[in-house]
Scaffold this motif. Structure first.
Motif, mmCIF file in Angstrom:
data_model
loop_
_atom_site.group_PDB
_atom_site.id
_atom_site.type_symbol
_atom_site.label_atom_id
_atom_site.label_comp_id
_atom_site.label_asym_id
_atom_site.label_seq_id
_atom_site.Cartn_x
_atom_site.Cartn_y
_atom_site.Cartn_z
ATOM 1 N N ARG A 1 16.708 -37.308 13.354
ATOM 2 C CA ARG A 1 16.178 -37.821 14.689
ATOM 3 C C ARG A 1 17.183 -38.195 15.872
ATOM 4 O O ARG A 1 16.923 -38.641 16.853
ATOM 5 C CB ARG A 1 15.406 -39.043 14.399
ATOM 6 C CG ARG A 1 14.081 -38.741 13.404
ATOM 7 C CD ARG A 1 13.620 -39.956 13.230
ATOM 8 N NE ARG A 1 12.225 -39.501 12.351
ATOM 9 C CZ ARG A 1 11.266 -40.237 11.890
ATOM 10 N NH1 ARG A 1 11.382 -41.527 12.443
ATOM 11 N NH2 ARG A 1 10.315 -39.933 11.042
ATOM 12 N N GLY A 2 18.540 -38.404 15.231
ATOM 13 C CA GLY A 2 19.633 -38.740 16.364
ATOM 14 C C GLY A 2 20.362 -37.445 16.580
ATOM 15 O O GLY A 2 19.979 -36.429 16.680
ATOM 16 N N GLU A 3 21.623 -37.798 17.330
ATOM 17 C CA GLU A 3 22.344 -36.480 17.630
ATOM 18 C C GLU A 3 22.864 -35.867 16.723
ATOM 19 O O GLU A 3 23.641 -34.846 16.834
ATOM 20 C CB GLU A 3 23.314 -36.913 18.826
ATOM 21 C CG GLU A 3 22.691 -37.613 20.054
ATOM 22 C CD GLU A 3 23.748 -38.031 20.979
ATOM 23 O OE1 GLU A 3 24.975 -37.369 21.229
ATOM 24 O OE2 GLU A 3 23.463 -39.145 21.653
ATOM 25 N N VAL A 4 23.126 -36.608 15.616
ATOM 26 C CA VAL A 4 24.043 -35.957 13.941
ATOM 27 C C VAL A 4 22.995 -35.201 13.354
ATOM 28 O O VAL A 4 21.947 -35.607 13.216
ATOM 29 C CB VAL A 4 24.628 -37.167 13.399
ATOM 30 C CG1 VAL A 4 25.232 -36.422 12.213
ATOM 31 C CG2 VAL A 4 25.603 -37.970 14.044
ATOM 32 N N LYS A 5 23.343 -34.027 13.101
ATOM 33 C CA LYS A 5 22.726 -33.185 12.343
ATOM 34 C C LYS A 5 22.994 -33.075 10.823
ATOM 35 O O LYS A 5 24.179 -33.138 10.338
ATOM 36 C CB LYS A 5 22.676 -31.271 12.638
ATOM 37 C CG LYS A 5 22.196 -30.369 11.900
ATOM 38 C CD LYS A 5 20.781 -30.360 12.485
ATOM 39 C CE LYS A 5 20.284 -29.117 11.584
ATOM 40 N NZ LYS A 5 19.111 -29.296 11.175
ATOM 41 N N TRP A 6 22.090 -33.426 10.193
ATOM 42 C CA TRP A 6 22.321 -33.757 8.559
ATOM 43 C C TRP A 6 21.538 -32.339 7.875
ATOM 44 O O TRP A 6 20.485 -31.917 8.154
ATOM 45 C CB TRP A 6 21.166 -34.974 8.212
ATOM 46 C CG TRP A 6 21.836 -36.153 8.574
ATOM 47 C CD1 TRP A 6 21.920 -36.759 9.849
ATOM 48 C CD2 TRP A 6 22.465 -37.202 7.535
ATOM 49 N NE1 TRP A 6 22.535 -37.941 9.702
ATOM 50 C CE2 TRP A 6 22.632 -38.252 8.519
ATOM 51 C CE3 TRP A 6 22.566 -37.261 6.058
ATOM 52 C CZ2 TRP A 6 23.302 -39.396 7.583
ATOM 53 C CZ3 TRP A 6 23.096 -38.454 5.643
ATOM 54 C CH2 TRP A 6 23.319 -39.500 6.353
ATOM 55 N N GLU A 7 22.661 -31.965 6.969
ATOM 56 C CA GLU A 7 22.293 -30.781 6.376
ATOM 57 C C GLU A 7 22.463 -31.154 4.887
ATOM 58 O O GLU A 7 23.489 -31.587 4.455
ATOM 59 C CB GLU A 7 22.934 -29.685 6.561
ATOM 60 C CG GLU A 7 22.816 -28.948 7.908
ATOM 61 C CD GLU A 7 23.818 -27.813 8.358
ATOM 62 O OE1 GLU A 7 24.719 -27.492 7.695
ATOM 63 O OE2 GLU A 7 23.749 -27.612 9.622
ATOM 64 N N LEU A 8 21.543 -30.879 3.797
ATOM 65 C CA LEU A 8 21.754 -30.957 2.307
ATOM 66 C C LEU A 8 22.467 -29.729 1.789
ATOM 67 O O LEU A 8 22.320 -28.700 2.012
ATOM 68 C CB LEU A 8 20.386 -30.941 1.552
ATOM 69 C CG LEU A 8 20.304 -31.338 0.285
ATOM 70 C CD1 LEU A 8 21.153 -32.571 -0.366
ATOM 71 C CD2 LEU A 8 18.992 -31.086 -0.466
ATOM 72 N N SER A 9 23.614 -30.295 1.202
ATOM 73 C CA SER A 9 24.549 -29.496 0.677
ATOM 74 C C SER A 9 24.084 -29.241 -0.589
ATOM 75 O O SER A 9 24.124 -28.166 -1.146
ATOM 76 C CB SER A 9 26.011 -29.900 0.586
ATOM 77 O OG SER A 9 26.464 -30.082 1.921
ATOM 78 N N TYR A 10 24.235 -30.226 -1.752
ATOM 79 C CA TYR A 10 23.654 -30.219 -3.013
ATOM 80 C C TYR A 10 23.237 -31.317 -3.636
ATOM 81 O O TYR A 10 23.495 -32.564 -3.213
ATOM 82 C CB TYR A 10 24.837 -29.532 -3.944
ATOM 83 C CG TYR A 10 26.063 -30.205 -3.983
ATOM 84 C CD1 TYR A 10 26.132 -31.458 -4.912
ATOM 85 C CD2 TYR A 10 27.201 -30.177 -3.171
ATOM 86 C CE1 TYR A 10 27.530 -32.121 -4.777
ATOM 87 C CE2 TYR A 10 28.278 -30.945 -3.134
ATOM 88 C CZ TYR A 10 28.587 -31.685 -3.982
ATOM 89 O OH TYR A 10 29.542 -32.949 -3.980
#
Length: 70
Positions: A42-51
């Motif tokens: 929801r913020g400026e930082v993009k979260w991606e699941l690695s594992y």
């Protein structure tokens, strides 16, 4: 106990964070980790699941871990 690693992106910067996930199965842990990443986006930082992995002693560096690496 499970541990999830996420890749975070902010502009051209990239770093990784790990979180402990409470779940009864790997599938449940992956679903919770995916949902967590979605909610954190929801913020400026993009979260991606690695594992997601099963971990007996996540985020601990002790004698046992050092012995495994030697």
């Amino acid at each position: 106990m499970f541990m999830a690693e996420f890749k975070l992106r902010f502009g051209d910067r990239k770093w990784y964070v790990r979180r402990i996930v409470e779940a009864s199965s790997l599938e449940e842990a992956e679903e919770k980790a995916k949902r967590y990443a979605e909610l954190m986006n929801r913020g400026e930082v993009k979260w991606e699941l690695s594992y997601v992995i099963e971990a007996e002693r996540p985020l601990i560096v002790g004698d046992e871990e050092l012995k495994k690496l030697s």
